[in-house]
Design a protein around this motif. Sequence first.
Motif, PDB file in Angstrom:
ATOM      1  N   SER A 252     -18.212 -24.529 -22.384  1.00 18.31           N
ATOM      2  CA  SER A 252     -18.078 -24.813 -21.232  1.00 18.31           C
ATOM      3  C   SER A 252     -17.052 -24.239 -20.412  1.00 18.31           C
ATOM      4  N   LEU A 253     -17.321 -24.431 -18.965  1.00 18.00           N
ATOM      5  CA  LEU A 253     -16.122 -23.884 -18.204  1.00 18.00           C
ATOM      6  C   LEU A 253     -15.754 -24.785 -17.271  1.00 18.00           C
ATOM      7  N   ILE A 254     -14.509 -25.166 -16.716  1.00 14.45           N
ATOM      8  CA  ILE A 254     -14.192 -26.037 -15.686  1.00 14.45           C
ATOM      9  C   ILE A 254     -13.381 -25.185 -14.719  1.00 14.45           C
ATOM     10  N   LEU A 255     -13.696 -25.104 -13.453  1.00 15.45           N
ATOM     11  CA  LEU A 255     -13.046 -24.510 -12.521  1.00 15.45           C
ATOM     12  C   LEU A 255     -12.332 -25.652 -11.422  1.00 15.45           C
ATOM     13  N   SER A 267      -5.356 -22.730  -4.876  1.00 13.49           N
ATOM     14  CA  SER A 267      -5.063 -22.298  -6.252  1.00 13.49           C
ATOM     15  C   SER A 267      -6.079 -22.944  -7.214  1.00 13.49           C
ATOM     16  N   LEU A 268      -6.280 -22.123  -8.276  1.00 13.71           N
ATOM     17  CA  LEU A 268      -7.393 -22.445  -8.938  1.00 13.71           C
ATOM     18  C   LEU A 268      -7.093 -22.380 -10.584  1.00 13.71           C
ATOM     19  N   GLN A 269      -7.340 -23.366 -11.439  1.00 12.96           N
ATOM     20  CA  GLN A 269      -7.291 -23.406 -12.732  1.00 12.96           C
ATOM     21  C   GLN A 269      -8.676 -23.337 -13.593  1.00 12.96           C
ATOM     22  N   VAL A 270      -8.835 -22.242 -14.423  1.00 14.04           N
ATOM     23  CA  VAL A 270      -9.948 -22.240 -15.078  1.00 14.04           C
ATOM     24  C   VAL A 270      -9.511 -22.464 -16.834  1.00 14.04           C
ATOM     25  N   ASP A 271     -10.514 -23.663 -17.151  1.00 14.40           N
ATOM     26  CA  ASP A 271     -10.205 -23.854 -18.498  1.00 14.40           C
ATOM     27  C   ASP A 271     -11.744 -23.489 -19.160  1.00 14.40           C
ATOM     28  N   TYR A 272     -11.503 -22.914 -20.396  1.00 13.31           N
ATOM     29  CA  TYR A 272     -12.714 -22.554 -21.152  1.00 13.31           C
ATOM     30  C   TYR A 272     -12.846 -22.860 -22.187  1.00 13.31           C
ATOM     31  N   PHE A 273     -13.544 -23.621 -22.843  1.00 14.59           N
ATOM     32  CA  PHE A 273     -13.909 -24.030 -24.278  1.00 14.59           C
ATOM     33  C   PHE A 273     -14.943 -23.211 -25.032  1.00 14.59           C
ATOM     34  N   ASP A 274     -14.537 -22.239 -25.991  1.00 17.21           N
ATOM     35  CA  ASP A 274     -15.707 -21.759 -26.803  1.00 17.21           C
ATOM     36  C   ASP A 274     -15.905 -22.405 -28.282  1.00 17.21           C
TER      37      ASP A 274
END
Length: 300
Positions: A252-255, A267-274
């Motif tokens: 999943s990705l969270i922007l 401002s943007l933070q991108v969190d990615y769970f592989d």
Amino acid sequence: MKRKLIIIWSLVAFFTLTYLLSFIKTSSKDNRKAIKTSLLNPKNTENLSQFEFSDLDSTCSLIYNENLNKWEIKKENQVIYADSKKIDSLIAELSKISEVYKISNNSKDKNFGFEGGDSAFSLTYYLKDGKSTQINFGNHDFSDSYRYFKNSDNPQVYEISSTIDNFLTTSIQYLSDPLIISKEILGKRNYRDVVKYTYSKGQSKINSASLDKEEFNEYISKIFDLRHSGFADSPLKDLDSQLIIDFGDKSSLILSIYPSEIEGQYSLQVDYFDYLINKNFSSQMKISTWTYNKINVSKL
């Protein structure tokens, strides 16, 4: 007729002399003793841990994250993932055997441009054992084909092919993966692997379940093509909106988007769970209002 012959023979003499002088100029370069060496010992290419780039106006740090097996561009607590192909090309350029020419034993000569010159640039690389090497670059020679350089702890000045110029930059946009959803962390995944998304802003929440396949793909494909503008200039606080993207393999990705103190930016933070490798990736960046509007489902 006689005058024409004089002109013709004068031109012949001129071009012949120019041709001969070109050989003399070239031979003066070729007659110097070339030293075959590399700026980075090829044996150390697998032991690199960090790069630092610096010019008169800015600096840039590139750090290898062993846990994630990724090169990261760092600024304080912010991270943007580097373009691995460009970093591989940089390492290949530094470690290749090149011909260099010794020019002088005095690096303080202003003509070399090491101290305060517009072309002054330093590249420092670190090994995993903590050892470091700083290389200082200066002006180009008269032909622009070579550039002066020296080791920071050695006054001797050398010339090296100016092809090294392609890698001497502090530009985040050049060194990084330019996409907000970095291909460096996605691997082989792309927008076609997305099964759903949820966009929320305040009390409003929009789910992709109501869209047909064409509308769904059109929106998601555009999101995966959006680009950032470098590191965020404002702190990430007071959440504006959020886009959650779910893949078919449970990754999943969270922007998360935040307002900026600078007009025309967010401002943007991108969190990615592989899910497949059980690792988390996170990066922070700034985006334009135009990019924000492409993410904001309510504005579509």
